[in-house]
Scaffold this motif. Sequence first.
Motif, PDB file in Angstrom:
ATOM      1  N   ILE A  54      -6.796  -6.710 -45.083  1.00  0.00           N
ATOM      2  CA  ILE A  54      -8.066  -6.201 -44.549  1.00  0.00           C
ATOM      3  C   ILE A  54      -8.719  -7.205 -43.613  1.00  0.00           C
ATOM      4  O   ILE A  54      -9.833  -6.976 -43.151  1.00  0.00           O
ATOM      5  N   GLY A  55      -8.044  -8.321 -43.333  1.00  0.00           N
ATOM      6  CA  GLY A  55      -8.547  -9.259 -42.343  1.00  0.00           C
ATOM      7  C   GLY A  55      -9.333 -10.433 -42.875  1.00  0.00           C
ATOM      8  O   GLY A  55      -9.850 -11.227 -42.071  1.00  0.00           O
ATOM      9  N   SER A  56      -9.444 -10.573 -44.171  1.00  0.00           N
ATOM     10  CA  SER A  56     -10.117 -11.746 -44.727  1.00  0.00           C
ATOM     11  C   SER A  56      -9.237 -12.970 -44.519  1.00  0.00           C
ATOM     12  O   SER A  56      -8.019 -12.893 -44.694  1.00  0.00           O
ATOM     13  N   THR A  57      -9.857 -14.080 -44.180  1.00  0.00           N
ATOM     14  CA  THR A  57      -9.082 -15.279 -43.864  1.00  0.00           C
ATOM     15  C   THR A  57      -9.345 -16.404 -44.851  1.00  0.00           C
ATOM     16  O   THR A  57     -10.433 -16.519 -45.423  1.00  0.00           O
ATOM     17  N   THR A  58      -8.325 -17.206 -45.047  1.00  0.00           N
ATOM     18  CA  THR A  58      -8.400 -18.395 -45.900  1.00  0.00           C
ATOM     19  C   THR A  58      -7.769 -19.540 -45.132  1.00  0.00           C
ATOM     20  O   THR A  58      -6.700 -19.362 -44.532  1.00  0.00           O
ATOM     21  N   TYR A  59      -8.413 -20.692 -45.153  1.00  0.00           N
ATOM     22  CA  TYR A  59      -7.932 -21.840 -44.408  1.00  0.00           C
ATOM     23  C   TYR A  59      -7.770 -23.059 -45.304  1.00  0.00           C
ATOM     24  O   TYR A  59      -8.473 -23.218 -46.306  1.00  0.00           O
ATOM     25  N   ASN A  60      -6.859 -23.908 -44.904  1.00  0.00           N
ATOM     26  CA  ASN A  60      -6.723 -25.224 -45.502  1.00  0.00           C
ATOM     27  C   ASN A  60      -7.855 -26.078 -44.941  1.00  0.00           C
ATOM     28  O   ASN A  60      -7.911 -26.319 -43.729  1.00  0.00           O
ATOM     29  N   ASN A  61      -8.742 -26.512 -45.816  1.00  0.00           N
ATOM     30  CA  ASN A  61      -9.906 -27.266 -45.364  1.00  0.00           C
ATOM     31  C   ASN A  61      -9.762 -28.779 -45.557  1.00  0.00           C
ATOM     32  O   ASN A  61     -10.764 -29.498 -45.532  1.00  0.00           O
ATOM     33  N   ASP A  62      -8.523 -29.212 -45.725  1.00  0.00           N
ATOM     34  CA  ASP A  62      -8.319 -30.660 -45.754  1.00  0.00           C
ATOM     35  C   ASP A  62      -8.751 -31.260 -44.413  1.00  0.00           C
ATOM     36  O   ASP A  62      -8.695 -30.597 -43.374  1.00  0.00           O
ATOM     37  N   ASP A  63      -9.116 -32.516 -44.437  1.00  0.00           N
ATOM     38  CA  ASP A  63      -9.606 -33.167 -43.220  1.00  0.00           C
ATOM     39  C   ASP A  63      -8.598 -33.081 -42.079  1.00  0.00           C
ATOM     40  O   ASP A  63      -8.967 -33.022 -40.907  1.00  0.00           O
ATOM     41  N   SER A  64      -7.309 -33.042 -42.436  1.00  0.00           N
ATOM     42  CA  SER A  64      -6.279 -33.042 -41.400  1.00  0.00           C
ATOM     43  C   SER A  64      -6.241 -31.741 -40.600  1.00  0.00           C
ATOM     44  O   SER A  64      -5.722 -31.704 -39.487  1.00  0.00           O
ATOM     45  N   ARG A  68      -9.673 -26.598 -37.090  1.00  0.00           N
ATOM     46  CA  ARG A  68      -8.800 -26.584 -35.913  1.00  0.00           C
ATOM     47  C   ARG A  68      -7.849 -25.403 -35.885  1.00  0.00           C
ATOM     48  O   ARG A  68      -7.086 -25.254 -34.948  1.00  0.00           O
ATOM     49  N   SER A  69      -7.889 -24.552 -36.901  1.00  0.00           N
ATOM     50  CA  SER A  69      -6.950 -23.435 -36.983  1.00  0.00           C
ATOM     51  C   SER A  69      -7.707 -22.115 -37.013  1.00  0.00           C
ATOM     52  O   SER A  69      -8.764 -22.017 -37.637  1.00  0.00           O
ATOM     53  N   THR A  70      -7.136 -21.134 -36.344  1.00  0.00           N
ATOM     54  CA  THR A  70      -7.672 -19.777 -36.405  1.00  0.00           C
ATOM     55  C   THR A  70      -6.507 -18.819 -36.568  1.00  0.00           C
ATOM     56  O   THR A  70      -5.602 -18.797 -35.732  1.00  0.00           O
ATOM     57  N   ILE A  71      -6.539 -18.052 -37.642  1.00  0.00           N
ATOM     58  CA  ILE A  71      -5.502 -17.047 -37.858  1.00  0.00           C
ATOM     59  C   ILE A  71      -6.075 -15.679 -37.524  1.00  0.00           C
ATOM     60  O   ILE A  71      -7.251 -15.399 -37.803  1.00  0.00           O
ATOM     61  N   SER A  72      -5.248 -14.852 -36.921  1.00  0.00           N
ATOM     62  CA  SER A  72      -5.668 -13.501 -36.569  1.00  0.00           C
ATOM     63  C   SER A  72      -4.443 -12.599 -36.594  1.00  0.00           C
ATOM     64  O   SER A  72      -3.318 -13.073 -36.734  1.00  0.00           O
ATOM     65  N   LYS A  73      -4.692 -11.307 -36.456  1.00  0.00           N
ATOM     66  CA  LYS A  73      -3.553 -10.375 -36.440  1.00  0.00           C
ATOM     67  C   LYS A  73      -3.874  -9.163 -35.606  1.00  0.00           C
ATOM     68  O   LYS A  73      -5.050  -8.834 -35.379  1.00  0.00           O
ATOM     69  N   ASP A  74      -2.820  -8.530 -35.169  1.00  0.00           N
ATOM     70  CA  ASP A  74      -2.913  -7.278 -34.431  1.00  0.00           C
ATOM     71  C   ASP A  74      -2.047  -6.283 -35.182  1.00  0.00           C
ATOM     72  O   ASP A  74      -0.812  -6.326 -35.080  1.00  0.00           O
ATOM     73  N   ASP A  75      -2.673  -5.415 -35.934  1.00  0.00           N
ATOM     74  CA  ASP A  75      -1.906  -4.477 -36.744  1.00  0.00           C
ATOM     75  C   ASP A  75      -1.104  -3.509 -35.890  1.00  0.00           C
ATOM     76  O   ASP A  75      -0.022  -3.074 -36.294  1.00  0.00           O
ATOM     77  N   ALA A  76      -1.614  -3.164 -34.736  1.00  0.00           N
ATOM     78  CA  ALA A  76      -0.885  -2.243 -33.860  1.00  0.00           C
ATOM     79  C   ALA A  76       0.435  -2.847 -33.412  1.00  0.00           C
ATOM     80  O   ALA A  76       1.415  -2.133 -33.209  1.00  0.00           O
ATOM     81  N   LYS A  77       0.446  -4.153 -33.258  1.00  0.00           N
ATOM     82  CA  LYS A  77       1.674  -4.849 -32.871  1.00  0.00           C
ATOM     83  C   LYS A  77       2.388  -5.466 -34.057  1.00  0.00           C
ATOM     84  O   LYS A  77       3.459  -6.058 -33.889  1.00  0.00           O
ATOM     85  N   SER A  78       1.791  -5.363 -35.234  1.00  0.00           N
ATOM     86  CA  SER A  78       2.325  -5.995 -36.446  1.00  0.00           C
ATOM     87  C   SER A  78       2.655  -7.461 -36.178  1.00  0.00           C
ATOM     88  O   SER A  78       3.757  -7.942 -36.479  1.00  0.00           O
ATOM     89  N   THR A  79       1.711  -8.153 -35.623  1.00  0.00           N
ATOM     90  CA  THR A  79       1.890  -9.547 -35.235  1.00  0.00           C
ATOM     91  C   THR A  79       0.721 -10.372 -35.755  1.00  0.00           C
ATOM     92  O   THR A  79      -0.431  -9.936 -35.713  1.00  0.00           O
ATOM     93  N   VAL A  80       1.058 -11.545 -36.233  1.00  0.00           N
ATOM     94  CA  VAL A  80       0.058 -12.494 -36.721  1.00  0.00           C
ATOM     95  C   VAL A  80       0.074 -13.710 -35.797  1.00  0.00           C
ATOM     96  O   VAL A  80       1.155 -14.132 -35.347  1.00  0.00           O
ATOM     97  N   TYR A  81      -1.082 -14.265 -35.552  1.00  0.00           N
ATOM     98  CA  TYR A  81      -1.200 -15.399 -34.649  1.00  0.00           C
ATOM     99  C   TYR A  81      -1.830 -16.596 -35.371  1.00  0.00           C
ATOM    100  O   TYR A  81      -2.629 -16.427 -36.287  1.00  0.00           O
ATOM    101  N   ALA A 106      -3.286 -16.940 -52.156  1.00  0.00           N
ATOM    102  CA  ALA A 106      -2.898 -16.999 -50.744  1.00  0.00           C
ATOM    103  C   ALA A 106      -2.464 -18.382 -50.293  1.00  0.00           C
ATOM    104  O   ALA A 106      -1.733 -18.497 -49.307  1.00  0.00           O
ATOM    105  N   THR A 107      -2.894 -19.433 -50.985  1.00  0.00           N
ATOM    106  CA  THR A 107      -2.617 -20.788 -50.505  1.00  0.00           C
ATOM    107  C   THR A 107      -1.356 -21.390 -51.102  1.00  0.00           C
ATOM    108  O   THR A 107      -0.999 -22.516 -50.769  1.00  0.00           O
ATOM    109  N   VAL A 108      -0.707 -20.651 -51.980  1.00  0.00           N
ATOM    110  CA  VAL A 108       0.442 -21.178 -52.726  1.00  0.00           C
ATOM    111  C   VAL A 108       1.734 -20.637 -52.149  1.00  0.00           C
ATOM    112  O   VAL A 108       1.929 -19.423 -52.068  1.00  0.00           O
ATOM    113  N   ALA A 109       2.648 -21.535 -51.799  1.00  0.00           N
ATOM    114  CA  ALA A 109       3.896 -21.114 -51.164  1.00  0.00           C
ATOM    115  C   ALA A 109       4.708 -20.180 -52.046  1.00  0.00           C
ATOM    116  O   ALA A 109       5.368 -19.260 -51.548  1.00  0.00           O
ATOM    117  N   SER A 110       4.659 -20.388 -53.332  1.00  0.00           N
ATOM    118  CA  SER A 110       5.455 -19.555 -54.245  1.00  0.00           C
ATOM    119  C   SER A 110       4.966 -18.112 -54.308  1.00  0.00           C
ATOM    120  O   SER A 110       5.669 -17.251 -54.845  1.00  0.00           O
TER     121      SER A 110
END
Length: 125
Positions: A54-64, A68-81, A106-110
């Motif tokens: 539904i477009g909710s975003t979660t970010y890694n907020n470590d200082d590193s 500096r990151s922005t995630i987005s998506k285009d459902d019509a193209k089924s593409t995430v940026y 969402a933050t866990v690789a497994s």
Amino acid sequence: QAQLVESGGGLVQAGDSLRLSCAAPRRTTMWYTMAWFRQAPGKEREFVAAISRIGSTTYNNDDSLKGRSTISKDDAKSTVYLQMSSLQPEDTAVYYCAAAQPGNPATVASSYNNWGQGTQVTVSS
């Protein structure tokens, strides 16, 4: 499993910005949590950002990474940026796109059972 294909990596200069793309099979981004992880040589895979169906975003907020990151998506193209700014040599890594069933952490690789092959990002100083 649905095939995820990353693109947009390459060699950039410190301070540059970069946009990565992840092409997924039709409707994947409408039904799954999509995320970007990265893995530098000799280091563990690191969560960067995620976006829910539904477009909710979660970010890694470590200082590193913070701010500096922005995630987005285009459902019509089924593409995430993934847009990254102010890149530094420490951002050099293989960046992976992944998909997970909704409801998993969402933050866990497994949580993710579908991964792309990755795209190399190299930042020179």
